[in-house]
Design a protein around this motif. Structure first.
Motif, short mmCIF file in Angstrom:
data_model
loop_
_atom_site.label_atom_id
_atom_site.label_comp_id
_atom_site.label_asym_id
_atom_site.label_seq_id
_atom_site.Cartn_x
_atom_site.Cartn_y
_atom_site.Cartn_z
N VAL A 194 40.62 6.51 54.19
CA VAL A 194 41.14 5.15 53.96
C VAL A 194 40.15 4.12 54.48
O VAL A 194 39.89 3.09 53.82
CB VAL A 194 42.53 4.98 54.61
N SER A 195 39.55 4.37 55.61
CA SER A 195 38.56 3.43 56.16
C SER A 195 37.35 3.32 55.25
O SER A 195 36.87 2.21 54.96
CB SER A 195 38.10 3.89 57.55
N ILE A 196 36.84 4.44 54.77
CA ILE A 196 35.69 4.42 53.86
C ILE A 196 36.04 3.69 52.57
O ILE A 196 35.26 2.88 52.06
CB ILE A 196 35.18 5.85 53.58
N MET A 197 37.21 3.96 52.03
CA MET A 197 37.63 3.31 50.79
C MET A 197 37.80 1.82 50.97
O MET A 197 37.40 1.02 50.10
CB MET A 197 38.91 3.93 50.26
N MET A 198 38.36 1.38 52.10
CA MET A 198 38.52 -0.05 52.36
C MET A 198 37.14 -0.72 52.47
O MET A 198 36.94 -1.81 51.93
CB MET A 198 39.33 -0.27 53.63
N TRP A 199 36.20 -0.07 53.15
CA TRP A 199 34.85 -0.62 53.27
C TRP A 199 34.20 -0.72 51.90
O TRP A 199 33.60 -1.74 51.55
CB TRP A 199 34.02 0.25 54.21
N PHE A 200 34.32 0.34 51.11
CA PHE A 200 33.69 0.39 49.79
C PHE A 200 34.25 -0.69 48.86
O PHE A 200 33.50 -1.44 48.24
CB PHE A 200 33.90 1.79 49.17
N VAL A 201 35.57 -0.78 48.78
CA VAL A 201 36.20 -1.77 47.91
C VAL A 201 35.87 -3.18 48.39
O VAL A 201 35.56 -4.07 47.59
CB VAL A 201 37.73 -1.55 47.83
N GLY A 202 35.90 -3.41 49.71
CA GLY A 202 35.55 -4.72 50.25
C GLY A 202 34.12 -5.11 49.91
O GLY A 202 33.86 -6.26 49.54
N THR A 203 33.20 -4.18 50.02
CA THR A 203 31.79 -4.45 49.69
C THR A 203 31.64 -4.80 48.21
O THR A 203 30.96 -5.77 47.86
CB THR A 203 30.92 -3.23 50.03
N ILE A 204 32.28 -4.04 47.34
CA ILE A 204 32.19 -4.30 45.90
C ILE A 204 32.80 -5.67 45.58
O ILE A 204 32.21 -6.45 44.82
CB ILE A 204 32.91 -3.19 45.10
N VAL A 205 33.95 -5.98 46.16
CA VAL A 205 34.60 -7.27 45.89
C VAL A 205 33.72 -8.42 46.37
O VAL A 205 33.56 -9.43 45.67
CB VAL A 205 36.00 -7.32 46.54
N GLN A 206 33.11 -8.28 47.54
CA GLN A 206 32.23 -9.34 48.05
C GLN A 206 31.02 -9.54 47.13
O GLN A 206 30.63 -10.68 46.86
CB GLN A 206 31.77 -9.02 49.47
N LYS A 207 30.44 -8.45 46.64
CA LYS A 207 29.28 -8.58 45.74
C LYS A 207 29.69 -9.24 44.43
O LYS A 207 28.97 -10.10 43.91
CB LYS A 207 28.66 -7.21 45.49
N VAL A 208 30.82 -8.84 43.88
CA VAL A 208 31.28 -9.43 42.62
C VAL A 208 31.60 -10.91 42.82
O VAL A 208 31.23 -11.76 42.00
CB VAL A 208 32.51 -8.67 42.08
N MET A 209 32.26 -11.23 43.93
CA MET A 209 32.59 -12.64 44.19
C MET A 209 31.34 -13.48 44.41
O MET A 209 31.27 -14.61 43.95
CB MET A 209 33.54 -12.75 45.38
N SER A 210 30.35 -12.93 45.11
CA SER A 210 29.13 -13.70 45.34
C SER A 210 28.37 -13.91 44.02
O SER A 210 27.83 -14.98 43.79
CB SER A 210 28.24 -13.03 46.37
N LYS A 211 28.35 -12.91 43.14
CA LYS A 211 27.70 -13.08 41.84
C LYS A 211 28.44 -14.11 41.01
O LYS A 211 27.82 -14.95 40.36
CB LYS A 211 27.63 -11.75 41.09
N ASN A 212 29.78 -14.05 41.03
CA ASN A 212 30.55 -15.03 40.27
C ASN A 212 30.38 -16.42 40.86
O ASN A 212 30.33 -17.40 40.13
CB ASN A 212 32.03 -14.66 40.24
N GLY A 213 30.29 -16.52 42.18
CA GLY A 213 30.07 -17.80 42.83
C GLY A 213 28.71 -18.38 42.48
O GLY A 213 28.56 -19.58 42.25
N GLN A 214 27.68 -17.52 42.42
CA GLN A 214 26.34 -17.98 42.04
C GLN A 214 26.33 -18.47 40.60
O GLN A 214 25.74 -19.50 40.29
CB GLN A 214 25.32 -16.86 42.22
N LYS A 215 27.01 -17.75 39.71
CA LYS A 215 27.09 -18.16 38.32
C LYS A 215 27.84 -19.48 38.20
O LYS A 215 27.46 -20.36 37.44
CB LYS A 215 27.77 -17.09 37.47
N LEU A 216 28.92 -19.62 38.97
CA LEU A 216 29.71 -20.84 38.93
C LEU A 216 28.89 -22.02 39.44
O LEU A 216 28.88 -23.08 38.83
CB LEU A 216 30.99 -20.67 39.76
N ASN A 217 28.17 -21.84 40.55
CA ASN A 217 27.34 -22.91 41.09
C ASN A 217 26.22 -23.27 40.12
O ASN A 217 25.89 -24.43 39.93
CB ASN A 217 26.75 -22.53 42.45
#
Length: 132
Positions: free
Chosen positions: A98-121
């Motif tokens: 569960v800890s590994i999965m939470m870390w993995f999903v959190g990392t993926i979500v942060q990367k996707v959000m940062s890419k979307n934020g860069q595109k939006l900016n």
């Protein structure tokens, strides 16, 4: 009659999932129910079937999902003597995975959000430049 048609669609995709699961069982073990849900999702996404064709039965099934877990819970209780010997190992495995999965999903979500934020900016900067 409407509910029977909705059940038909859900059972059809469940059956298709079981068939695909049997066909690929030599290569990878994926439960047929999971494959059926993926096939149903794809059919809904690509508008092969409409949401209204499975909405009522799907809502009823998710509202009463606890009933579907009763057999698994009874199975755990009847085999408790087997689980009693390895409960600590199971607990450690659950916490680690569960800890590994939470870390993995959190990392993926942060990367996707940062890419979307860069595109939006970038889009906002281009729009302000073109309006000036």
């Amino acid at each position: 009659m409407k509910i029977i048609k909705q059940l038909f669609w859900i059972f059809l995709f469940s059956l298709l999932g079981e068939g695909v699961s049997i066909l690929i069982s030599n290569f990878v073990a994926i439960p047929g129910s999971v494959i059926g849900m993926i096939l149903l999702f794809m059919a809904l996404h690509f508008d092969w079937i409409k949401l209204s064709q499975v909405d009522e039965v799907g809502t009823w099934l998710t509202d009463n999902m606890a009933i579907l877990f009763v057999p698994a819970g009874v199975g755990l209780m009847t085999n408790f003597d087997l689980l009693a010997n390895v409960w600590l190992q199971l607990l450690i495995i659950m916490v680690v995975t569960v800890s590994i999965m939470m870390w993995f999903v959190g990392t993926i979500v942060q990367k996707v959000m940062s890419k979307n934020g860069q595109k939006l900016n970038k889009t906002r900067i281009e729009r302000t430049d073109s309006n000036a």
